[in-house]
Design a protein around this motif. Sequence first.
Motif, PDB file in Angstrom:
ATOM      1  N   UNK A   1       0.843  -1.185   0.000  1.00 51.77           N
ATOM      2  CA  UNK A   1       0.000   0.000   0.000  1.00 51.77           C
ATOM      3  C   UNK A   1       0.882   1.240   0.000  1.00 51.77           C
ATOM      4  N   UNK A   2       0.283   2.321  -0.455  1.00 55.66           N
ATOM      5  CA  UNK A   2       0.949   3.610  -0.420  1.00 55.66           C
ATOM      6  C   UNK A   2       0.825   4.162   0.983  1.00 55.66           C
ATOM      7  N   UNK A   3       1.926   4.564   1.560  1.00 57.96           N
ATOM      8  CA  UNK A   3       1.906   5.154   2.894  1.00 57.96           C
ATOM      9  C   UNK A   3       1.922   6.674   2.769  1.00 57.96           C
ATOM     10  N   UNK A   4       1.200   7.330   3.652  1.00 58.30           N
ATOM     11  CA  UNK A   4       1.100   8.779   3.568  1.00 58.30           C
ATOM     12  C   UNK A   4      -0.241   9.202   3.049  1.00 58.30           C
ATOM     13  N   UNK A   5      -1.035   8.245   2.610  1.00 58.72           N
ATOM     14  CA  UNK A   5      -2.404   8.527   2.185  1.00 58.72           C
ATOM     15  C   UNK A   5      -3.321   7.520   2.850  1.00 58.72           C
ATOM     16  N   UNK A   6      -4.574   7.870   2.960  1.00 63.74           N
ATOM     17  CA  UNK A   6      -5.556   6.935   3.500  1.00 63.74           C
ATOM     18  C   UNK A   6      -6.055   6.070   2.353  1.00 63.74           C
ATOM     19  N   UNK A   7      -5.204   5.193   1.883  1.00 65.17           N
ATOM     20  CA  UNK A   7      -5.505   4.465   0.670  1.00 65.17           C
ATOM     21  C   UNK A   7      -6.318   3.209   0.952  1.00 65.17           C
ATOM     22  N   UNK A   8      -6.893   2.678  -0.106  1.00 64.13           N
ATOM     23  CA  UNK A   8      -7.600   1.406  -0.034  1.00 64.13           C
ATOM     24  C   UNK A   8      -6.647   0.349   0.488  1.00 64.13           C
ATOM     25  N   UNK A   9      -7.135  -0.486   1.368  1.00 66.62           N
ATOM     26  CA  UNK A   9      -6.287  -1.469   2.049  1.00 66.62           C
ATOM     27  C   UNK A   9      -6.864  -2.834   1.743  1.00 66.62           C
TER      28      UNK A   9
END
Lengths: 111, 111
Positions: free
Chosen positions: A91-99
């Motif tokens: 996942x991309x860290x630093x954003x509230x991304x889909x998990x």
Amino acid sequence: DAKTTQPTSMDCAEGRAANLPCNHSTISGNEYVYWYRQIHSQGPQYIIHGLKNNETNEMASLIITEDRKSSTLILPHATLRDTAVYYCIVRVTGTASKLTFGTGTRLQVTL
Amino acid sequence: DGGITQSPKYLFRKEGQNVTLSCEQNLNHDAMYWYRQDPGQGLRLIYYSQIVNDFQKGDIAEGYSVSREKKESFPLTVTSAQKNPTAFYLCATSGGITEAFFGQGTRLTVV
């Protein structure tokens, strides 16, 4: 989030190192590799994460290949309490991304 | 666990009734997630919210609804349109730059 693939199950003798592999061949440059584990009927527990470099904490070590297309979670001295399902996600860290989680690896530690 | 409270732990409902599962957090995290887990299976994403008053469908949103009126709360309603609602439901939060934290889950049984 990129997909990951893991073996369905693995066995490990107590006291030995457990090496759990994960393939993430489509990982993007800004995506981290995270590992979680879930003991039966509980919520998943965070273990470790990394971007490029190998990481170690009190629970485990994370080895990421140079091309970042795969990684290995290492439990250096497995105990019976480490029996669980282990999930590798990116996942991309630093954003509230889909998990998004896959099906994980069921690790059975035996005497 | 870790500032996330899911209630109740066990829930029984009659077929055809709507039911709402509670998830509350005091971690000040922006992102919240709902997952469904069936026996022997991995976690499947139902809905997620990146910020108050906003949410997105996950992979299996049909038959479910959510709201995010407060940062601390992300309730999940299992509607009568959900054909097979009996499952283990997990709520998670993430602060973006941190790992995700999970609640201990709600086991819903429809009779």
